[in-house]
Design an enzyme around this catalytic site. Sequence first.
Site, PDB file in Angstrom:
ATOM      1  N   HIS A  34       0.827  -1.209   0.000  1.00  0.00           N
ATOM      2  CA  HIS A  34       0.000   0.000   0.000  1.00  0.00           C
ATOM      3  C   HIS A  34       0.856   1.252   0.000  1.00  0.00           C
ATOM      4  CE1 HIS A  34       1.157  -0.930   4.110  1.00  0.00           C
ATOM      5  NE2 HIS A  34       1.119   0.376   4.330  1.00  0.00           N
ATOM      6  N   HIS A 116       5.295   6.271  -1.053  1.00  0.00           N
ATOM      7  CA  HIS A 116       6.109   5.066  -1.260  1.00  0.00           C
ATOM      8  C   HIS A 116       5.328   3.805  -0.929  1.00  0.00           C
ATOM      9  CE1 HIS A 116       6.356   5.687   3.081  1.00  0.00           C
ATOM     10  NE2 HIS A 116       6.661   4.401   3.182  1.00  0.00           N
TER      11      HIS A 116
END
Lengths: 171, 171
Positions: A34, A116
Amino acid sequence: MKYGIAIFPSKKIQDEANSFRKRYDPHYALIPPHVTLKEPFELEEDQINDLIQELKEIAKHTSPFKLEIKKVSSFSPVTNTIYLKVEPVPELMKLNERLHSGNVLPQEQTYSFVPHITIAQKLSHDEYSDVFGSLKMQEFNFEQTVDRFQLMYQLENGAWTVHETFTFGQE
Amino acid sequence: MKYGIAIFPSKKIQDEANSFRKRYDPHYALIPPHVTLKEPFELEEDQINDLIQELKEIAKHTSPFKLEIKKVSSFSPVTNTIYLKVEPVPELMKLNERLHSGNVLPQEQTYSFVPHITIAQKLSHDEYSDVFGSLKMQEFNFEQTVDRFQLMYQLENGAWTVHETFTFGQE
């Protein structure tokens, strides 16, 4: 209850991230790969409806954007977390900002937002050097459209369950 | 892509289920505790928008219902799966039926629908006897309102990611 907000990228990107996480990320079993949009925060359960209203409003005013991954990077020397770097396109950065405004959403943000997808963390120093050394020269080439984010809550075992999906540009 | 449809019960029920799953369910790390509404099915990715329209329509015509757990039961002798038995209230049974109708949703249903939250599976015969023997006499007492279900897809490692939440009685 502890809540968090994240984007789950396409299956293709998740499968790629998991090929590393399986070996190098102790959170592998707690949540699928995620992009964290907002660090976990505590909220009383009776505030959840207000929270959902705020998130609907934010999603409504967000446009779908491109999620692009070209390379691996690291938070070293702060932590030895290795991640797929997500290009910081304006709409994504604006979404992160919006998720730190409003009445119910906590506004504090400990770190500046570096989008990220974590693929390795809590490695020993040697392991980190090995893994990052071999990945940092590699080229990655993923691209997709993001049109939603998810509100999750954390279970006692540390795992996350999705409470609701918010689709961009919709009521 | 492989899709599935499930209800995630309240954190309280998930934590209770996980206290058993941690030791007795090899799927512990792949998905949080859930009630399967529809067995996993394959669907081409270009059909996903039609699927979502059907699911929105079904959710719109479903009313919130009570999820009640009073005891543990087992699928023995078919399999030695042990589960928290979910009372088969009419609205839940109707929801399962609706999820096996329509144009995109596959209609086959291999087993008759027994609503449940798995807490143990793939045990050895002796382990099964021990665990079920000690749990079947216990009383459980959980009750909550269910107002949503989730469409998930499966990753290559077997884990499930939520694609979208469908809230009852909403467009």
